[in-house]
Design an enzyme around this catalytic site. Sequence first.
Site, mmCIF file in Angstrom:
data_model
loop_
_atom_site.group_PDB
_atom_site.id
_atom_site.type_symbol
_atom_site.label_atom_id
_atom_site.label_comp_id
_atom_site.label_asym_id
_atom_site.label_seq_id
_atom_site.Cartn_x
_atom_site.Cartn_y
_atom_site.Cartn_z
ATOM 1 N N HIS A 143 0.828 -1.156 0.105
ATOM 2 C CA HIS A 143 0.070 -0.189 -0.132
ATOM 3 C C HIS A 143 0.965 1.259 0.220
ATOM 4 O O HIS A 143 1.707 1.320 0.825
ATOM 5 C CB HIS A 143 -0.926 0.052 1.035
ATOM 6 C CG HIS A 143 -2.046 -1.083 1.150
ATOM 7 N ND1 HIS A 143 -3.018 -0.766 0.410
ATOM 8 C CD2 HIS A 143 -2.108 -2.074 2.010
ATOM 9 C CE1 HIS A 143 -3.830 -2.075 0.502
ATOM 10 N NE2 HIS A 143 -3.376 -2.850 1.215
ATOM 11 N N CYS A 185 -0.752 1.901 -5.193
ATOM 12 C CA CYS A 185 -1.416 3.076 -5.637
ATOM 13 C C CYS A 185 -0.316 4.408 -5.684
ATOM 14 O O CYS A 185 0.481 4.470 -5.048
ATOM 15 C CB CYS A 185 -2.410 3.340 -4.530
ATOM 16 S SG CYS A 185 -3.657 2.215 -4.329
#
Length: 371
Positions: A143, A185
Amino acid sequence: MNYCNLITIFAFINLLVSIPHGYSNYVEVCTSRFWFNYRHVANTLSVYRSVKRLGIPDSHIVLMLADDMACNYRNPKPATVFSHKNMELNVYGDDVEVDYRGYEVTVENFLRVLTGRLPPSTPRSKRLLSDDRSNILIYLTGHGGNGFLKFQDSEEISNMELADAFEQMWQKRRYNELLFIIDTCQGASMYERFYSPNLMALASSQVGEDSLSHQPDLGIGVHLMDKYTFYLLEFLEEVHPASQANMNDLFKVCPQSQCVSTPGHRTDLFQRDPGSVLITDFFGSVRKVEITKDTINLTSPVEPPIKRSGSSDIQIESLTYVDQLPVAEIIHQKPKQKDWHPPDGFILGLWTLILLVFFQTYGIKHLKHIF
């Protein structure tokens, strides 16, 4: 044949073969813990499986997994990690060697592995044994956000820290060429600050975009992989040691129509044309050789084997080397076929159909004859 003759033969081989770079080395890191991040472990193990299939030994791979999904109590199939739905492809395998696991996967340990600043007691299996002839592949997944990647939800590494680590590697002559791949991301933000030479970078998403998951599995209860790494794995499954695919082909993996996000890449720091860089320069153990036709005289002639008395009738078979790399098997290797099992809800739907037919035929008044 004595030792002097063996040394002479090895010297002759060194004259024939010119190796522009040494073995490729790999650092593959999953930075996420907890069961719902199952896909990040599968991402890392998929890349690990691909490079091992192409001939890279574990001694040249540093594998860092922040969680052990294979032994998680929620795993319905212990000792497995699947990357395809219906449990078709187990990327955990039987010979996974995890070098850093659990709470060992930290920003500090990751940077120490890259820069070589490890305690003297650190075993060789936990070191990146590279030099100025090594091509290095670094794969990260987890992440992240704009300019950072989280490690275990407790700390993070910034794009500037990563850029400085690569510069230390270059100054210490720890790589010849480096390929950086990140699936997270806003992944493109992690290579914006790079400034070291001979470095190429790929990311699964641009700044401001999310990197999406792929293939939920109802039996396991989570998504199995991220989209970018899923299509990267499909691409690598078609690569074999003699493949002529180049980096431009890798840039086309998972276009926006498939990934939803926009994959990015950076090549301005790389000295060679990406179209001339073979995939196997980073994803395999194939070494370029140059054979000379010039006559080379050995300093010491190789003596023929001495025949012992009384053994003239015995035929001595010539010794040959076995194939070290079964290319044919690697090229045609496919995931093992699993036994057929009914899809989710099949048994429940079958019983519903049986009861529906019974009620329509006999009515509810005959239900007492069953129970």
